[in-house]
Design an enzyme around this catalytic site. Structure first.
Site, PDB file in Angstrom:
ATOM      1  N   SER A 179       0.905  -1.202  -0.051  1.00 16.94           N
ATOM      2  CA  SER A 179       0.035  -0.014  -0.071  1.00 16.94           C
ATOM      3  C   SER A 179       0.912   1.278  -0.038  1.00 16.94           C
ATOM      4  CB  SER A 179      -0.777   0.177   1.287  1.00 16.94           C
ATOM      5  OG  SER A 179       0.077  -0.036   2.345  1.00 16.94           O
TER       6      SER A 179
ATOM      7  N   TYR B 227      -7.961   2.643   5.151  1.00 18.15           N
ATOM      8  CA  TYR B 227      -7.129   1.834   6.406  1.00 18.15           C
ATOM      9  C   TYR B 227      -5.838   2.654   7.024  1.00 18.15           C
ATOM     10  CZ  TYR B 227      -2.897  -0.819   5.232  1.00 18.15           C
ATOM     11  OH  TYR B 227      -1.587  -0.908   4.621  1.00 18.15           O
ATOM     12  N   LYS B 228      -5.403   3.624   5.925  1.00 20.33           N
ATOM     13  CA  LYS B 228      -4.104   3.993   6.471  1.00 20.33           C
ATOM     14  C   LYS B 228      -4.345   5.589   6.409  1.00 20.33           C
ATOM     15  CE  LYS B 228       0.163   3.402   4.602  1.00 20.33           C
ATOM     16  NZ  LYS B 228       1.064   2.561   3.917  1.00 20.33           N
TER      17      LYS B 228
ATOM     18  N   TYR C 109      -7.503 -10.329   0.202  1.00 17.46           N
ATOM     19  CA  TYR C 109      -6.605 -10.729  -0.694  1.00 17.46           C
ATOM     20  C   TYR C 109      -7.629 -11.730  -1.658  1.00 17.46           C
ATOM     21  CZ  TYR C 109      -2.423  -9.443   1.496  1.00 17.46           C
ATOM     22  OH  TYR C 109      -1.160  -8.889   2.021  1.00 17.46           O
TER      23      TYR C 109
ATOM     24  N   HIS D  89       3.989 -11.904   3.814  1.00 20.65           N
ATOM     25  CA  HIS D  89       3.653 -10.719   4.635  1.00 20.65           C
ATOM     26  C   HIS D  89       4.536 -10.541   5.983  1.00 20.65           C
ATOM     27  CE1 HIS D  89       0.962  -7.912   6.606  1.00 20.65           C
ATOM     28  NE2 HIS D  89       0.165  -7.736   5.562  1.00 20.65           N
ATOM     29  N   GLY D  90       4.589  -9.414   6.521  1.00 22.68           N
ATOM     30  CA  GLY D  90       5.000  -9.097   7.787  1.00 22.68           C
ATOM     31  C   GLY D  90       4.450  -9.875   8.748  1.00 22.68           C
ATOM     32  N   ASP D  91       5.090 -10.069  10.158  1.00 18.39           N
ATOM     33  CA  ASP D  91       4.184 -10.939  11.083  1.00 18.39           C
ATOM     34  C   ASP D  91       3.543  -9.824  11.722  1.00 18.39           C
ATOM     35  OD1 ASP D  91       6.076  -9.741  12.440  1.00 18.39           O
ATOM     36  OD2 ASP D  91       7.194 -11.438  13.066  1.00 18.39           O
ATOM     37  N   ASP D  92       3.254  -8.536  11.381  1.00 17.40           N
ATOM     38  CA  ASP D  92       2.493  -7.582  12.440  1.00 17.40           C
ATOM     39  C   ASP D  92       0.884  -7.771  12.034  1.00 17.40           C
ATOM     40  OD1 ASP D  92       3.181  -7.139   9.628  1.00 17.40           O
ATOM     41  OD2 ASP D  92       2.257  -4.859   9.800  1.00 17.40           O
TER      42      ASP D  92
ATOM     43  N   ASP E 203     -25.555  30.849  17.180  1.00 19.72           N
ATOM     44  CA  ASP E 203     -25.147  30.702  15.616  1.00 19.72           C
ATOM     45  C   ASP E 203     -25.831  31.684  14.957  1.00 19.72           C
ATOM     46  OD1 ASP E 203     -24.373  29.454  13.444  1.00 19.72           O
ATOM     47  OD2 ASP E 203     -25.777  28.024  13.385  1.00 19.72           O
TER      48      ASP E 203
END
Ligand code: SPV
Ligand code: MG
Length: 668
Positions: free
Chosen positions: A246, A280-281, A312, A326-329, A441
């Site tokens: 990503s 997501y980021k 996926y 993939h990373g293990d995160d 207001d």
């Protein structure tokens, strides 16, 4: 660390294949020999020193190694009596060059990259064994106790596993074994395996049994072995590996994991869509089309494809990769459901998941922080509302009236069905901004003060901002407001078609409110559009006809006129619980205008889901006041609780912990 390759042997069982060169130079694929395959693996692992024992056809071997042009430094040691001794004596001849951690291999051994990486990365000394292969009759077996190799030889069958002569030997263990070999050779015991010396040490060298199961790790002793191993190697090299990215910045950490993945097979990279990344980021600084080009240009990447969602599924079903990396995160946390789905799809067709340790390197984190900071720069932030709108079709905005509420809008995420949801933008509401200042207001809070609120929010967030511009004031003043907002990096101003003393719309006809004429308001829009300097800034015209009960026709007439005057979006407001008039407006507006974005504030008609608004043709949903309406009662309640109890203890359970506050507000 040095590699020691034993190549002194004759290889007589290979027949004509070894009539002109040593066995290690036998071809195992069109452009690879056993030796070139090993040497490339050694070089790829970052090992630069190779000690090679030679004997048979030694000059052919030396010339061949040099011709490969690999970044390796060779020390060739010829065993002068190669035809009369075993490799224990070749190692003895090379002993002066072997004062280091050693990767030891026989020259006729072919192994896949994953096997070699496991050996090289092993923390302890190790030897490759297989718990799944049958015990061979005439080849090496290792006797294993508590995971450690006790003896290696042909004649051991009890508590043994098939073993291959590929070792990592830490300096201390190696020294013990080498000393024993020296003892053997100096007492003329040179026709035995080096492992005979090891066996005398009775497990004193702590050599872990590294179980490689069915992975390729085989010796080639005869033409039959050659055929089998070559076929296995072809299969290994044709494996496909899938990874998703990503990122919009490629750094050393990414390259390292790409290299590791490439060692497992042909690497297919899935580039996550902008929508999925933004979900997501953070909003990607570089669009997916450009991110694809970045990856396509990394040497050795086999294919780059689109991955539309965080899941996926679609791509795994289409490409059926043998391995996903993939990373293990993602083992825990919000990505866990995505991982679980990957694991189950891979299991359905026999694929495998390989996870590498996730790098938390602070220099990569600093790069990500810089990218985030860039998102908050005025030009980048301003343009993002339009881009997100184009990308998603429907976007959501949540009100923010201070730095802290801005941070809540910025950071709040929910993880649902393997996906992530967060707000796309912030709404700087006149109602909430005034309320936070304890004022009504009625355009009483002046622009300077409203800009101060924007500034507070901007300082700590990156999401695009939609500004509630009330009536826009006098046209002569509005043009300055437009320029200021644009300069600050605000993406859109919404002005309502009212004039005189503005009151909040949710009062409806309970208070005196005057709607502006179509002509005047069109002039205001046109003047605003002329004043802006960039193409990104948007002016949205808000129609109050339904609030003021002037009817649908009036609302539509105004909408078309305002869009015609250049409004970039139309906001239609209603204070009815029933959404019918909103739905009717959207339908009738869309009959004639398919593109101008429609903005809604569903404070009253709040039972409608975003998906339905989207289907009907709306584009921006603003949650205009919910943080204010939930936050202030909570404060009132805390104040009352303390007054009632004459102390703060009873209030504690209602309070956010200091730790949570610190997490929400990071120190820079
Ligand atoms: C605001 O949030 O200030 C608005 C929307 O203008 S509303 O209060 O519904 O009029
Ligand atoms: Mg307002």
């Amino acid at each position: 660390m040095k590699a020691l390759i034993l190549n002194s042997g004759l290889g007589t069982r290979m027949g004509v294949l070894t009539s002109e060169h040593p066995k290690c130079m036998t071809e195992i694929s069109t452009n690879e020999t056993i030796l070139s395959h090993q040497l490339k693996q050694i070089a790829d692992a970052g090992i630069t020193e190779v000690v090679m024992t030679t004997g048979f056809f030694d000059s052919v071997l030396v010339n061949y190694c040099q011709s490969l042009g690999l970044p390796l430094h060779f020390t060739f040691v010829k065993n002068p009596v190669y035809d009369k001794t075993n490799y224990i004596y070749s190692i003895y001849c090379a002993r002066e060059s072997l004062d280091d951690d050693i990767i030891l291999m026989h020259g006729d051994l072919v192994f896949e990259n994953e096997v070699f990486d496991k050996v090289v990365d092993s923390e302890t000394s190790c030897m490759t064994v297989s718990s799944t292969l049958e015990l061979p009759e005439k080849d090496f077996k290792a006797v294993i106790k508590d995971g450690y190799v006790q003896k290696v030889g042909i004649d051991f069958f009890n508590d043994a596993m098939a073993a291959q002569p590929l070792y990592k030997l830490k300096k201390d263990d190696w020294k013990k074994w080498l000393d024993k070999m020296v003892e053997f050779c100096e007492s003329d015991n040179t026709k035995v395996y080096a492992e005979n010396a090891l066996n005398e040490l009775d497990g004193q060298c702590n050599i872990a049994a590294l179980d490689v199961q069915n992975m390729l790790c085989s010796e080639i002793d005869n033409p039959e072995d050659l055929a089998v191993v070559s076929a296995r190697l072809k299969e290994v090299e044709n494996r496909t590996v899938y990874m998703t990215f990503s990122t919009d910045i490629i750094h050393g950490g990414h390259i390292a994991i790409i290299k590791k993945a490439q060692r497992l097979g042909k690497l297919i990279i899935g580039v996550l869509s902008d929508e999925a990344v933004a979900g997501y980021k953070r909003y990607p600084l570089v669009p997916a089309s450009e991110r694809k080009v970045m990856f396509e240009n990394i040497a050795g990447v086999y294919k780059v494809v689109d991955q539309k969602t965080l899941s996926y599924k679609e791509n795994l079903e289409q490409y059926k990769p043998d391995i996903v990396v993939h990373g293990d995160d993602w083992v825990n946390g919000f990505q866990k459901p995505v991982r679980d789905e990957v694991v189950s799809i891979l299991a359905s067709y026999g694929g495998k998941l390989v996870e590498f340790p996730y790098s938390n390197d602070s220099k990569y984190k600093a790069m990500e922080d810089r990218a985030r900071a860039e998102l908050s720069l005025p030009d980048v932030r301003r343009s993002r509302l339009k881009k997100t709108l184009e990308m998603k079709g429907l976007i959501t905005a949540m009100e923010a009236h201070s730095g802290i509420t801005g941070l809540i809008v910025e950071k709040t995420k929910v993880y649902q069905d393997g996906g992530t949801k967060q707000f796309d933008a912030m709404w700087v509401s006149s109602l909430c901004d005034s309320t936070a200042k304890g004022k009504p207001d009625i355009e009483l809070v002046d622009m300077t003060s409203r800009f101060r609120t924007i500034d507070d929010i901007m300082e700590v967030t990156t999401k695009p901002i939609i500004f509630d511009g009330d009536t826009g004031g006098l046209t002569e003043h509005f043009v300055y407001t437009v320029r200021s907002l644009e300069r600050m990096g605000v993406s859109m101003v919404i002005i309502e078609d009212k004039t005189g003393l503005k009151k909040n719309s949710l009062f409806g006809t309970e208070v005196q409110q005057t709607q502006d004429s179509i002509e005047n308001f069109c002039e205001k829009i046109k003047a605003g559009k002329r004043a802006q300097k960039t193409a990104d800034f948007m002016i949205c015209a808000r129609i109050e006809s339904l609030i003021l009960e002037r009817g649908m026709d009036d609302a539509l007439e105004r909408a078309f006129a305002f869009a015609g005057a250049g409004a970039d979006a139309i906001m239609i407001h209603s204070r009815k619980k029933d959404p019918s008039e909103i739905f009717e407006f959207i339908e009738k507006f869309r009959e004639k205008d398919k593109t101008t974005p429609i903005v809604l504030v569903p404070t009253s008609f709040n039972a409608v889901y975003e998906e339905e608004f989207k289907e009907r043709g709306a584009n921006i949903i603003i949650y205009a006041n919910q943080l204010t309406r939930t936050g202030f009662p909570a404060m009132q309640d805390a104040a009352k609780t303390i007054l009632e109890n004459h102390r703060a203890k009873e209030c504690d359970d209602k309070c956010m912990s200091i730790k949570e506050i610190i997490t929400l507000i990071p120190e820079e």
